[in-house]
Scaffold this motif. Structure first.
Motif, PDB file in Angstrom:
ATOM      1  N   ASN A  89       0.813  -1.224   0.000  1.00  0.00           N
ATOM      2  CA  ASN A  89       0.000   0.000   0.000  1.00  0.00           C
ATOM      3  C   ASN A  89       0.847   1.275   0.000  1.00  0.00           C
ATOM      4  O   ASN A  89       0.373   2.347   0.373  1.00  0.00           O
ATOM      5  CB  ASN A  89      -0.964   0.020   1.194  1.00  0.00           C
ATOM      6  CG  ASN A  89      -2.016  -1.053   1.095  1.00  0.00           C
ATOM      7  OD1 ASN A  89      -2.549  -1.335   0.023  1.00  0.00           O
ATOM      8  ND2 ASN A  89      -2.308  -1.704   2.214  1.00  0.00           N
ATOM      9  N   THR A 120      -4.973   2.485 -10.878  1.00  0.00           N
ATOM     10  CA  THR A 120      -6.003   1.462 -10.675  1.00  0.00           C
ATOM     11  C   THR A 120      -7.106   1.607 -11.717  1.00  0.00           C
ATOM     12  O   THR A 120      -7.291   2.675 -12.307  1.00  0.00           O
ATOM     13  CB  THR A 120      -6.614   1.587  -9.273  1.00  0.00           C
ATOM     14  OG1 THR A 120      -7.306   2.830  -9.177  1.00  0.00           O
ATOM     15  CG2 THR A 120      -5.530   1.542  -8.211  1.00  0.00           C
ATOM     16  N   LYS A 148      -9.427  -2.833  -7.718  1.00  0.00           N
ATOM     17  CA  LYS A 148      -9.169  -2.678  -6.291  1.00  0.00           C
ATOM     18  C   LYS A 148     -10.382  -2.942  -5.408  1.00  0.00           C
ATOM     19  O   LYS A 148     -10.250  -2.968  -4.184  1.00  0.00           O
ATOM     20  CB  LYS A 148      -8.647  -1.263  -6.004  1.00  0.00           C
ATOM     21  CG  LYS A 148      -7.325  -0.952  -6.696  1.00  0.00           C
ATOM     22  CD  LYS A 148      -6.240  -1.970  -6.359  1.00  0.00           C
ATOM     23  CE  LYS A 148      -4.957  -1.712  -7.115  1.00  0.00           C
ATOM     24  NZ  LYS A 148      -3.953  -2.772  -6.876  1.00  0.00           N
ATOM     25  N   ASP A 188       2.740  -3.957  -8.477  1.00  0.00           N
ATOM     26  CA  ASP A 188       1.775  -3.079  -7.833  1.00  0.00           C
ATOM     27  C   ASP A 188       1.919  -3.280  -6.326  1.00  0.00           C
ATOM     28  O   ASP A 188       2.474  -4.286  -5.867  1.00  0.00           O
ATOM     29  CB  ASP A 188       0.364  -3.441  -8.308  1.00  0.00           C
ATOM     30  CG  ASP A 188      -0.684  -2.394  -7.970  1.00  0.00           C
ATOM     31  OD1 ASP A 188      -0.349  -1.399  -7.302  1.00  0.00           O
ATOM     32  OD2 ASP A 188      -1.843  -2.586  -8.384  1.00  0.00           O
ATOM     33  N   VAL A 241      -0.862  -1.834  -4.087  1.00  0.00           N
ATOM     34  CA  VAL A 241      -2.134  -1.499  -3.430  1.00  0.00           C
ATOM     35  C   VAL A 241      -3.031  -2.728  -3.362  1.00  0.00           C
ATOM     36  O   VAL A 241      -3.489  -3.245  -4.383  1.00  0.00           O
ATOM     37  CB  VAL A 241      -2.841  -0.348  -4.167  1.00  0.00           C
ATOM     38  CG1 VAL A 241      -4.146  -0.007  -3.465  1.00  0.00           C
ATOM     39  CG2 VAL A 241      -1.928   0.873  -4.244  1.00  0.00           C
TER      40      VAL A 241
END
Length: 236
Positions: A45, A72, A100, A138, A140
């Motif tokens: 994150n 995203t 997400k 990535d 997140v």
């Protein structure tokens, strides 16, 4: 694994992280990195950057964290719960493509026993999502919500999701061609292997969802998901 993703529980200090057994195996056997080599890392994150490997202690020291994670997809994905052996691959693909917010939903053609599968445990889902993040470089983590009743979801949860979002439901019959290159955010609902039944399609329609298809071919869920996502929001 295209990124060594570092979780908070691995932190030894602000700059140092202990590597997990899975990360150690990948670094040693696949990347073949040695003591002092640089690794591409990301903080869960958080940002992405470089770290130096301490092979004697199997830990890394972060040098830089300068890159933002990829953008995203502006989408809430509703997915009729797939078979357990397909769920892992599907969640990994969805995560790698940048979704997400994921809603796993019951439908008439989803066997109730699927909801008892160990793959739906929180730690299992977390592992699948992390693998998807590592693949895509990535950081997140997606949010995954489980809805075991169809009608309450459509009547009570969906209206809030559709605020300022286009609603699309994938269905091969009596539907319009799936749009390409959306500008606005959307809610996309993808059914089980046997498709949504008549009652479910009526409820989607009543809620304001538009039926869309991908042509004459009937695709498996694990194929339809990446095709739909890449069509609605193609890479640029």
């Amino acid at each position: 694994m295209n990124l060594i993703l570092l979780a908070p529980e691995q932190a030894l200090s602000d700059q140092q992280y202990k590597l997990s057994d899975r990360q150690i195996e990948h670094i040693a056997k696949v990347l073949k990195k040695d003591h002092g080599d640089k690794l591409r890392v990301g903080v869960l994150n958080g940002l992405i950057g470089d770290a130096v490997l301490d092979k004697s202690e199997w830990r890394v020291t972060i040098e830089t964290l300068e890159s933002e994670p990829p953008k995203t997809l502006p989408m809430e994905l509703v997915l009729a719960l797939p078979r357990p052996n397909m769920l892992k691959r599907t969640l990994m693909n969805i995560t790698a493509m940048g979704v997400k917010k994921i809603h796993l939903l019951h439908s008439a053609k989803v066997e109730k026993s699927y909801w008892q599968s160990p793959v739906l445990k929180e730690n299992s889902i977390y592992d699948y999502l992390v693998e998807g993040l590592e693949q895509a470089r990535d950081t997140v983590l997606p949010a995954v919500h489980q809805h075991t009743r169809f009608r309450p979801f459509v009547e009570d949860v969906l209206p809030d999701l559709l605020v300022k979002r286009m609603g699309l439901v994938a269905h091969p019959y009596q539907a319009e061609p799936c749009p390409v290159d959306l500008v606005q955010p959307c809610v996309l609902a993808i059914g089980p292997e046997g498709g949504w039944n008549e009652f479910e399609m009526q409820k989607w329609s009543d809620a304001g969802m538009q039926s869309v298809h991908l042509g004459d071919r009937i695709l498996k869920v694990e194929t339809a998901v990446p095709v739909l996502l890449s069509r609605l929001y193609p890479a640029k």
